[in-house]
Motif scaffolding. Structure first.
Motif, PDB file in Angstrom:
ATOM      1  N   ASP A 121       0.808  -1.236  -0.011  1.00 30.29           N
ATOM      2  CA  ASP A 121      -0.050  -0.007   0.142  1.00 30.29           C
ATOM      3  C   ASP A 121       0.993   1.210  -0.055  1.00 30.29           C
ATOM      4  OD1 ASP A 121      -2.285  -1.550   0.020  1.00 30.29           O
ATOM      5  OD2 ASP A 121      -2.686  -1.057   2.232  1.00 30.29           O
ATOM      6  N   ASN A 122       2.268   1.072   0.403  1.00 29.50           N
ATOM      7  CA  ASN A 122       2.947   2.355   0.580  1.00 29.50           C
ATOM      8  C   ASN A 122       4.157   2.326  -0.678  1.00 29.50           C
ATOM      9  OD1 ASN A 122       5.423   3.702   1.557  1.00 29.50           O
ATOM     10  ND2 ASN A 122       4.048   3.982   3.353  1.00 29.50           N
ATOM     11  N   LEU A 123       4.029   3.323  -1.102  1.00 27.58           N
ATOM     12  CA  LEU A 123       4.925   3.557  -2.507  1.00 27.58           C
ATOM     13  C   LEU A 123       6.381   3.263  -2.170  1.00 27.58           C
ATOM     14  CD1 LEU A 123       4.395   4.180  -5.539  1.00 27.58           C
ATOM     15  CD2 LEU A 123       4.921   6.557  -5.064  1.00 27.58           C
ATOM     16  N   HIS A 161      -0.729  -0.042  -6.334  1.00 27.31           N
ATOM     17  CA  HIS A 161       0.473   0.034  -7.163  1.00 27.31           C
ATOM     18  C   HIS A 161       0.666  -1.363  -7.891  1.00 27.31           C
ATOM     19  CE1 HIS A 161       1.042   3.897  -5.101  1.00 27.31           C
ATOM     20  NE2 HIS A 161       1.163   3.288  -4.005  1.00 27.31           N
ATOM     21  N   ARG A 267       0.725  16.028  -0.952  1.00 29.66           N
ATOM     22  CA  ARG A 267      -0.284  15.008  -0.453  1.00 29.66           C
ATOM     23  C   ARG A 267      -1.353  15.671  -0.257  1.00 29.66           C
ATOM     24  NH1 ARG A 267       2.902  10.844   2.842  1.00 29.66           N
ATOM     25  NH2 ARG A 267       0.967  10.592   4.125  1.00 29.66           N
ATOM     26  N   SER A 268      -2.662  15.065  -0.541  1.00 26.58           N
ATOM     27  CA  SER A 268      -3.778  15.781  -0.447  1.00 26.58           C
ATOM     28  C   SER A 268      -4.782  15.209   0.901  1.00 26.58           C
ATOM     29  CB  SER A 268      -4.806  15.558  -1.672  1.00 26.58           C
ATOM     30  OG  SER A 268      -4.024  14.974  -2.734  1.00 26.58           O
ATOM     31  N   THR A 269      -4.269  14.338   1.406  1.00 25.47           N
ATOM     32  CA  THR A 269      -5.063  13.966   2.678  1.00 25.47           C
ATOM     33  C   THR A 269      -4.526  14.091   4.133  1.00 25.47           C
ATOM     34  OG1 THR A 269      -4.690  11.411   2.238  1.00 25.47           O
ATOM     35  CG2 THR A 269      -6.535  12.209   0.990  1.00 25.47           C
ATOM     36  N   THR A 270      -3.280  13.558   3.924  1.00 25.59           N
ATOM     37  CA  THR A 270      -2.611  13.552   5.315  1.00 25.59           C
ATOM     38  C   THR A 270      -1.356  14.475   5.217  1.00 25.59           C
ATOM     39  OG1 THR A 270      -1.523  11.636   5.198  1.00 25.59           O
ATOM     40  CG2 THR A 270      -3.830  11.592   5.996  1.00 25.59           C
ATOM     41  N   ARG A 271      -0.645  14.902   6.460  1.00 24.73           N
ATOM     42  CA  ARG A 271       0.418  15.550   6.486  1.00 24.73           C
ATOM     43  C   ARG A 271       0.538  16.719   5.135  1.00 24.73           C
ATOM     44  NH1 ARG A 271       4.414  11.192   5.864  1.00 24.73           N
ATOM     45  NH2 ARG A 271       3.012  10.261   7.371  1.00 24.73           N
ATOM     46  N   LEU A 296       0.038  11.812  -6.086  1.00 25.24           N
ATOM     47  CA  LEU A 296      -0.572  10.462  -6.464  1.00 25.24           C
ATOM     48  C   LEU A 296      -2.015  10.411  -6.593  1.00 25.24           C
ATOM     49  CD1 LEU A 296       1.645   8.455  -3.782  1.00 25.24           C
ATOM     50  CD2 LEU A 296       1.670   8.513  -6.347  1.00 25.24           C
ATOM     51  N   GLU A 297      -2.640  11.234  -5.864  1.00 25.21           N
ATOM     52  CA  GLU A 297      -4.189  11.473  -6.190  1.00 25.21           C
ATOM     53  C   GLU A 297      -4.694  11.919  -7.361  1.00 25.21           C
ATOM     54  OE1 GLU A 297      -2.718  12.727  -3.419  1.00 25.21           O
ATOM     55  OE2 GLU A 297      -3.308  11.804  -1.586  1.00 25.21           O
ATOM     56  N   GLY A 319       7.417  11.597   3.393  1.00 22.18           N
ATOM     57  CA  GLY A 319       6.463  10.556   3.054  1.00 22.18           C
ATOM     58  C   GLY A 319       6.824   9.723   1.806  1.00 22.18           C
ATOM     59  N   ALA A 320       6.017   8.671   1.669  1.00 22.37           N
ATOM     60  CA  ALA A 320       6.509   7.652   0.709  1.00 22.37           C
ATOM     61  C   ALA A 320       6.497   8.269  -0.782  1.00 22.37           C
ATOM     62  CB  ALA A 320       5.344   6.523   0.863  1.00 22.37           C
ATOM     63  N   GLN A 321       5.984   9.376  -1.082  1.00 23.74           N
ATOM     64  CA  GLN A 321       6.025   9.761  -2.237  1.00 23.74           C
ATOM     65  C   GLN A 321       7.528  10.090  -2.743  1.00 23.74           C
ATOM     66  OE1 GLN A 321       4.286  11.000   0.102  1.00 23.74           O
ATOM     67  NE2 GLN A 321       5.406  12.913   0.538  1.00 23.74           N
ATOM     68  N   TYR A 420       1.867  12.741  11.466  1.00 23.53           N
ATOM     69  CA  TYR A 420       0.710  12.862  10.581  1.00 23.53           C
ATOM     70  C   TYR A 420       0.018  14.562  11.133  1.00 23.53           C
ATOM     71  CZ  TYR A 420       0.301   8.512   8.658  1.00 23.53           C
ATOM     72  OH  TYR A 420       0.909   7.520   8.047  1.00 23.53           O
TER      73      TYR A 420
HETATM   74  N1  UDP Z   1      -0.292   9.132   0.440  1.00 17.23           N
HETATM   75  C1  UDP Z   1      -0.609  10.095  -0.665  1.00 17.23           C
HETATM   76  N2  UDP Z   1      -1.210  11.206  -0.183  1.00 17.23           N
HETATM   77  C2  UDP Z   1      -1.745  11.564   1.106  1.00 17.23           C
HETATM   78  C3  UDP Z   1      -1.130  10.619   2.044  1.00 17.23           C
HETATM   79  C4  UDP Z   1      -0.670   9.316   1.693  1.00 17.23           C
HETATM   80  O1  UDP Z   1      -0.526  10.010  -1.838  1.00 17.23           O
HETATM   81  O2  UDP Z   1      -2.259  12.423   1.274  1.00 17.23           O
HETATM   82  C5  UDP Z   1       0.298   8.015  -0.132  1.00 17.23           C
HETATM   83  C6  UDP Z   1       1.820   7.966   0.221  1.00 17.23           C
HETATM   84  O3  UDP Z   1       2.748   8.418  -0.605  1.00 17.23           O
HETATM   85  C7  UDP Z   1       1.920   6.456   0.664  1.00 17.23           C
HETATM   86  C8  UDP Z   1       0.554   5.733   1.112  1.00 17.23           C
HETATM   87  O4  UDP Z   1      -0.271   6.922   0.683  1.00 17.23           O
HETATM   88  O5  UDP Z   1       2.152   5.834  -0.700  1.00 17.23           O
HETATM   89  C9  UDP Z   1       0.465   5.605   2.682  1.00 17.23           C
HETATM   90  O6  UDP Z   1       0.823   6.915   3.097  1.00 17.23           O
HETATM   91  P1  UDP Z   1       1.296   6.997   4.856  1.00 17.23           P
HETATM   92  O7  UDP Z   1       1.119   8.306   5.175  1.00 17.23           O
HETATM   93  O8  UDP Z   1       0.541   5.894   5.383  1.00 17.23           O
HETATM   94  O9  UDP Z   1       2.928   6.549   4.788  1.00 17.23           O
HETATM   95  P2  UDP Z   1       4.004   7.432   4.599  1.00 17.23           P
HETATM   96  O10 UDP Z   1       3.862   8.490   3.520  1.00 17.23           O
HETATM   97  O11 UDP Z   1       4.383   8.118   5.870  1.00 17.23           O
HETATM   98  O12 UDP Z   1       5.053   6.477   4.236  1.00 17.23           O
END
Ligand code: UDP
Length: 553
Positions: A121-123, A161, A267-271, A296-297, A319-321, A420
């Motif tokens: 689930d995590n890029l 992915h 990022r559009s949903t968190t952080r 990513l959204e 973040g993962a992106q 977060y």
């Molecule tokens: N993600 C995103 N937009 C958001 C929040 C998360 O695209 O607003 C993606 C993020 O890049 C990752 C996955 O969703 O691939 C999980 O995000 P999370 O915050 O759990 O993990 P982190 O980015 O801290 O590794």
């Protein structure tokens, strides 16, 4: 799917007979379960038991033959994460004779790579734990080619992915849940089990706080080759690479300048970056460059990679992106933002990536130090950093803390609470950090990777000695250039000589530009010296020492 695995390419009866007569054969590499990859003929999988099965016959092979040590703790790690106790692989054993009481096996004709994805689930995890290791495991075994079949045993669904995993081979990867579609017993004609850990650079903090792996074995070169291969599969060409029309060098320079741009990965949903518009304006103004936002959204992954692959700078909240920085061109800048109370030095998967030798990326981090600029989310579910479920006292402690203490993975509530947070980026402080960070940016010669050719051993090392007086002596050491040097253009060639008096623990090191030298300081008569000589290219490419010289004055 069952059609896809049509038995046409193998003779069913031949295969069945081979399995019955020869049973399963396994030959592995690796001394420990953590560095093991196994190759099997006729490894079977029983979907009812959800277990792999090894059929013993007179001609079975099981190497290493560990006896019951096979369960201490396991034969091998099925994911690339070291020694994770939910990611172990093992098999059950049966005599091949029991096959006649079992359902007729379905044979998988493809050469198969069997593995666990760690966190699809995590890029970041997709690239670091799965794609890179699978790509280089396939490079290690030449029959794992474009026709190979991947089987993911971690038990998850496709995940967001899955298209990326599809790029690894031309065949659709199989998920654990799909294996039952092939019947109760399926047998992989040829398979490899496990993943190479050679390319991983980060450990997630299961036994000690997260950080770079202790013994990194990958360089930017391998990461970039992988990135290039993936881009080819996605039909992406770097813009610079297509724009190769005529025109003077000046024109080219001018054009390149005009085409430079900054990518903000949002990022559009968190952080969130709460003042993103203002933030982008400030970047554009500061660098006089176009700023493009991706997320990513909103965009397809290939279109994001296309953007990043020619960017001058990639800016993003931690973040993962940020794993997409592996698609940046050499010489680009990675800017990572951290929320309040999160220490950038303690969360460095992207810094470590950018700093791999030969990756040639310049990394800069900024952290929010103004508490009034952070937005917390105490009421969210715990996995998004909520703390409402904690005792009042603990909540208050977390709220008043200004720095998340070091912690282990993965459910530390204080860490989740802080990571977060949303951030209002203080523009002056951000630009200050950025300008300061840019001062130390080396000028990576555009698209010219630094040479990594190491010197060979110096040849024909010799020493000659002479005694001058009762307390003075001379030691002359000479040698020939390394064999490979005559074919190379090297900016700077130096030699290092170590002189150690026999029986002493210390040695005297010298760096010399020429191929011989007479030492007289600190050289005593009637003494035996051990002398080592090696060549050094461009200050930091060390060659091996030649055989030690024994020199008696
Ligand atoms: N993600 C995103 N937009 C958001 C929040 C998360 O695209 O607003 C993606 C993020 O890049 C990752 C996955 O969703 O691939 C999980 O995000 P999370 O915050 O759990 O993990 P982190 O980015 O801290 O590794």
């Amino acid at each position: 799917q069952s059609q896809e695995l049509s038995q046409a390419r193998i003779d069913y009866h031949v295969a069945l007979q081979a399995l019955q007569e020869h049973g399963t054969r396994m030959v592995c590499t690796g001394k420990m379960h953590t560095d093991r990859i196994c190759r099997f003929d006729y490894l079977c999988y029983c979907s009812e038991a959800e277990e792999f099965v090894f059929f013993h016959s007179n001609s079975s092979v099981m190497l290493p033959n560990l006896g019951s040590r096979r369960f201490q703790p396991a034969l091998l790690d099925l994911s690339s994460v070291e020694d994770h106790n939910t990611q172990y692989f093992n098999f059950l054993e049966l005599p091949a004779a029991t096959l006649k009481f079992m359902p007729k096996p379905v044979f998988v004709p493809d050469v198969t790579l069997i593995l666990n994805r760690f966190n699809p689930d995590n890029l970041m995890h997709v690239f670091h734990d799965d794609l890179l290791p699978a790509y280089y495991t396939m490079k290690q075994y030449s029959d794992l080619d474009d026709e190979a079949r991947l089987v993911f045993m971690e038990g998850w669904g496709e995940g967001p992915h899955f298209d990326l995993y599809r790029l690894l081979s031309s065949k659709q990867p199989l998920l654990k849940e799909q294996l039952r579609n092939f019947g109760k017993l399926m047998c992989f004609t040829k398979s490899y089990v496990g993943l190479s850990k050679m390319t991983t650079w980060y450990q997630y903090g299961f036994v000690q706080p997260q950080g770079p792996k202790a013994n990194m074995l990958v360089s930017g070169n391998e990461i970039r080759q992988f990135a290039r291969a993936l881009m080819e599969k996605m039909n992406i060409t770097r813009v610079e690479e297509i724009e190769k029309d005529g025109g003077s060098a000046e024109d080219e320079k001018e054009k390149e300048k005009k085409d430079e741009y900054i990518v903000v990965f949002s990022r559009s949903t968190t952080r969130l970056i709460l003042n993103e518009a203002e933030f982008i304006m400030a970047l554009a103004q500061e660098f006089q460059m176009r700023v493009v936002t991706v997320s990513l959204e909103d965009q397809s992954f290939p279109s994001i990679v296309q953007m990043i692959s020619s960017a001058t700078m990639l800016v993003s909240m931690h973040g993962a992106q940020l794993i997409t920085s592996l698609f940046l061109p050499r010489g680009a800048v990675v800017v990572e933002l951290f929320p309040f109370a999160v220490n950038p030095e303690q969360y460095t998967p992207y810094k470590t990536l950018a700093s791999l030798p030969g990756m040639d990326l310049h990394y800069i981090s900024w952290r929010n130090t103004k508490e009034e600029n952070t937005i917390t989310h105490p009421d969210r579910p715990w996995e998004q950093g909520g703390i409402a479920h904690l005792e009042k006292e603990e909540q208050e402690r977390i709220l008043s803390s200004k720095d998340v203490p070091r912690h282990l993975c993965c459910r530390n509530p204080e860490w989740l609470f802080r990571i977060y947070q949303d951030t209002l980026v203080d523009i002056p402080s951000f630009l200050e950090v950025l300008k300061e960070g840019m001062k130390t940016k080396p000028s990576f010669k555009k698209s010219k990777p630094a040479s990594t050719v190491h010197p060979g051993r110096v040849r024909e090392p010799q020493c000659q000695t002479s005694v001058q007086t009762t307390n003075e002596a001379k030691l002359t050491v000479s040698w020939q250039i390394p064999w490979n040097l005559k074919y190379l253009k090297v900016r700077e060639v130096k030699y290092e000589v170590w002189i150690q008096e026999q029986g002493e623990n210390t040695y005297m090191p010298y760096i010399l530009p020429q191929q011989n030298y007479t030492f007289s300081e600190n050289i005593k008569p009637f003494t035996t010296y051990l002398v080592w000589v090696r060549c050094i290219f461009n200050k930091n490419l060390l060659g091996p020492f030649a055989d030690v010289l024994m020199c008696r004055t």
